[in-house]
Design an enzyme around this catalytic site. Structure first.
Site, PDB file in Angstrom:
ATOM      1  N   ARG A  85       7.360   9.283 -26.584  1.00 33.09           N
ATOM      2  CA  ARG A  85       6.978  10.600 -26.081  1.00 33.09           C
ATOM      3  C   ARG A  85       5.538  10.915 -26.502  1.00 33.09           C
ATOM      4  O   ARG A  85       4.770  11.495 -25.740  1.00 33.09           O
ATOM      5  CB  ARG A  85       7.964  11.621 -26.665  1.00 33.09           C
ATOM      6  CG  ARG A  85       7.890  12.991 -26.073  1.00 33.09           C
ATOM      7  CD  ARG A  85       9.087  13.810 -26.515  1.00 33.09           C
ATOM      8  NE  ARG A  85       8.994  15.167 -26.007  1.00 33.09           N
ATOM      9  CZ  ARG A  85       8.573  16.195 -26.714  1.00 33.09           C
ATOM     10  NH1 ARG A  85       8.217  16.034 -27.964  1.00 33.09           N
ATOM     11  NH2 ARG A  85       8.533  17.400 -26.181  1.00 33.09           N
ATOM     12  N   ASP A 148      13.215  29.002 -16.681  1.00 33.22           N
ATOM     13  CA  ASP A 148      14.467  29.088 -17.463  1.00 33.22           C
ATOM     14  C   ASP A 148      14.951  30.547 -17.488  1.00 33.22           C
ATOM     15  O   ASP A 148      16.157  30.820 -17.398  1.00 33.22           O
ATOM     16  CB  ASP A 148      14.209  28.606 -18.898  1.00 33.22           C
ATOM     17  CG  ASP A 148      13.402  27.325 -18.914  1.00 33.22           C
ATOM     18  OD1 ASP A 148      13.962  26.268 -19.219  1.00 33.22           O
ATOM     19  OD2 ASP A 148      12.206  27.387 -18.572  1.00 33.22           O
ATOM     20  N   ARG A 151      16.552  31.235 -14.255  1.00 33.06           N
ATOM     21  CA  ARG A 151      17.895  30.616 -14.188  1.00 33.06           C
ATOM     22  C   ARG A 151      18.898  31.458 -14.982  1.00 33.06           C
ATOM     23  O   ARG A 151      20.018  31.704 -14.520  1.00 33.06           O
ATOM     24  CB  ARG A 151      17.846  29.202 -14.787  1.00 33.06           C
ATOM     25  CG  ARG A 151      17.208  28.160 -13.898  1.00 33.06           C
ATOM     26  CD  ARG A 151      17.080  26.836 -14.632  1.00 33.06           C
ATOM     27  NE  ARG A 151      16.453  25.806 -13.805  1.00 33.06           N
ATOM     28  CZ  ARG A 151      15.662  24.840 -14.270  1.00 33.06           C
ATOM     29  NH1 ARG A 151      15.402  24.766 -15.560  1.00 33.06           N
ATOM     30  NH2 ARG A 151      15.152  23.944 -13.474  1.00 33.06           N
ATOM     31  N   HIS A 175       9.908  25.207 -23.659  1.00 35.39           N
ATOM     32  CA  HIS A 175      10.527  24.892 -22.368  1.00 35.39           C
ATOM     33  C   HIS A 175      11.175  23.521 -22.563  1.00 35.39           C
ATOM     34  O   HIS A 175      10.546  22.488 -22.369  1.00 35.39           O
ATOM     35  CB  HIS A 175       9.465  24.849 -21.262  1.00 35.39           C
ATOM     36  CG  HIS A 175       9.959  24.248 -19.977  1.00 35.39           C
ATOM     37  ND1 HIS A 175      10.981  24.789 -19.246  1.00 35.39           N
ATOM     38  CD2 HIS A 175       9.569  23.137 -19.295  1.00 35.39           C
ATOM     39  CE1 HIS A 175      11.200  24.043 -18.173  1.00 35.39           C
ATOM     40  NE2 HIS A 175      10.365  23.037 -18.182  1.00 35.39           N
TER      41      HIS A 175
END
Ligand code: NAD
Length: 315
Positions: A85, A148, A151, A175
């Site tokens: 990552r 988010d 949602r 996030h």
């Protein structure tokens, strides 16, 4: 008003389409390292113009961003097999080191809206680079948990049997996996959630909370498992944020920006409720959360801060 979009991939092109469908601004310029892609996306979206709003949609070079009020950055590279990552972050930082100075050279007064993931870390990187080039930090923001939050509100609204604009609820922090659904802040019709449920004879018990939490937190995983990537939701979130900025509105949105309000984490970028307007981030609010939510927000900020520190240590 002109909007530039850097990165005409799935997210950038969908954002351009959403801006066109909503009639946000007057002109959209798509810039991509892959010129043919940007040109093809601009052509395709332009063919939707006669059925929507009279915007000018075109592809271009950085110089064509001159006069842009807003530039959305969706450019990014994807993870290579076996890549960590942090390696991916390093490559995306290199993309930003090329893109952001070029944007600010062409459009020195533009507001920068970052969508590239991991959006909190990339917004932190973008703010740092933009400030090195004379940009005020308030002019850089990321989509953060805007999607988010949307949602969360829509799932809760469906459960409560009311339309989502009447449900006030926020997802804060990263996030990503550590994000925080702030149940203690939920209000409907000016009432705390428990009072509303009592009045309406409905219930939001632990099982309902766990289900909604999972559907918000893991939404992207499910979509990616089914179709490879997500773009309609974030494209619409970008169009909404752009509408606020270009229209000089004053909306409270959970965008991400550098946050100095987290105890013992001085340097981090996360989402909090922020007043957004024509000049970018106008104010940041730290709402009164439950002790558990406060701790979860701190833990979430720590996750982002660790990635920022890891990235800084490499350069
Ligand atoms: P994509 O691969 O379809 O598009 C990326 C585009 O960036 C490509 O067209 C590529 O050519 C371009 N690009 C790469 N390097 C560039 C450079 N130096 N200059 C200009 N353009 C360059 O990817 P996508 O699905 O559109 O996703 C874009 C980013 O948005 C990713 O980082 C993704 O993770 C992120 N994303 C964010 C959210 C959110 O909520 N913030 C949601 C979904 C995806």
């Amino acid at each position: 008003m002109k909007t530039g979009i850097i990165g005409a991939g799935l997210v950038g092109a969908t954002a351009a389409y959403a801006l066109t469908m909503r009639g946000v601004g007057r002109e959209i310029v798509l810039v991509d390292i892959d010129h043919a892609r940007a040109e093809a996306e601009a052509d395709d979206i332009r063919h939707a113009v006669p059925f929507s709003h009279p915007l000018i949609v075109r592809s271009g070079e950085y110089a064509d961003l001159a006069g842009s009020h807003l530039v959305v950055i969706c450019a990014g590279v994807s993870q290579k097999p076996g890549e960590t990552r942090l390696d991916l972050l390093g490559r995306n930082e290199a993309v930003f080191r090329a893109v952001i100075p070029a944007v600010l050279k062409a459009a020195p007064d533009a507001i920068l809206l970052i969508a590239t993931n991991p959006v909190d870390v990339m917004t932190h990187v973008a703010t740092r680079i933009a400030c090195e080039h004379g940009c005020d930090p308030e002019r850089v923001l990321g989509t953060g948990t805007t999607l988010d939050t949307a949602r969360f509100r829509s799932l809760l609204a469906r459960h409560l049997g009311v339309d989502s604009p009447h449900v006030h609820a926020y997802v804060l922090g990263e996030h990503g996996d550590s994000e925080v659904l702030t149940w203690s802040l939920v209000t409907v019709a000016g009432m705390p959630l428990a009072d509303y449920c009592r009045l309406r004879g409905c219930s939001v018990d632990d099982e309902v909370r766990a289900r909604i939490d999972d559907q918000v937190r893991r939404a992207a995983y499910r979509i990616i498992a089914g179709k490879g990537s997500t773009y309609y939701g974030v494209g619409s979130a970008i169009a909404r944020i752009a509408q606020v900025i270009l229209g000089g509105q004053r909306s409270v949105l959970t965008v991400c920006a550098p946050s100095a309000d987290i105890d013992d984490i001085p340097e981090v970028t996360i989402s909090l409720p922020r007043l957004v307007g024509g000049t970018g981030v106008l104010a940041t609010m730290m709402p009164p959360m439950s002790p558990q939510e406060k701790q979860a927000l701190h833990d979430s900020a720590a996750v982002v801060a660790e990635a920022i520190t890891g990235l800084s240590a490499r350069s």
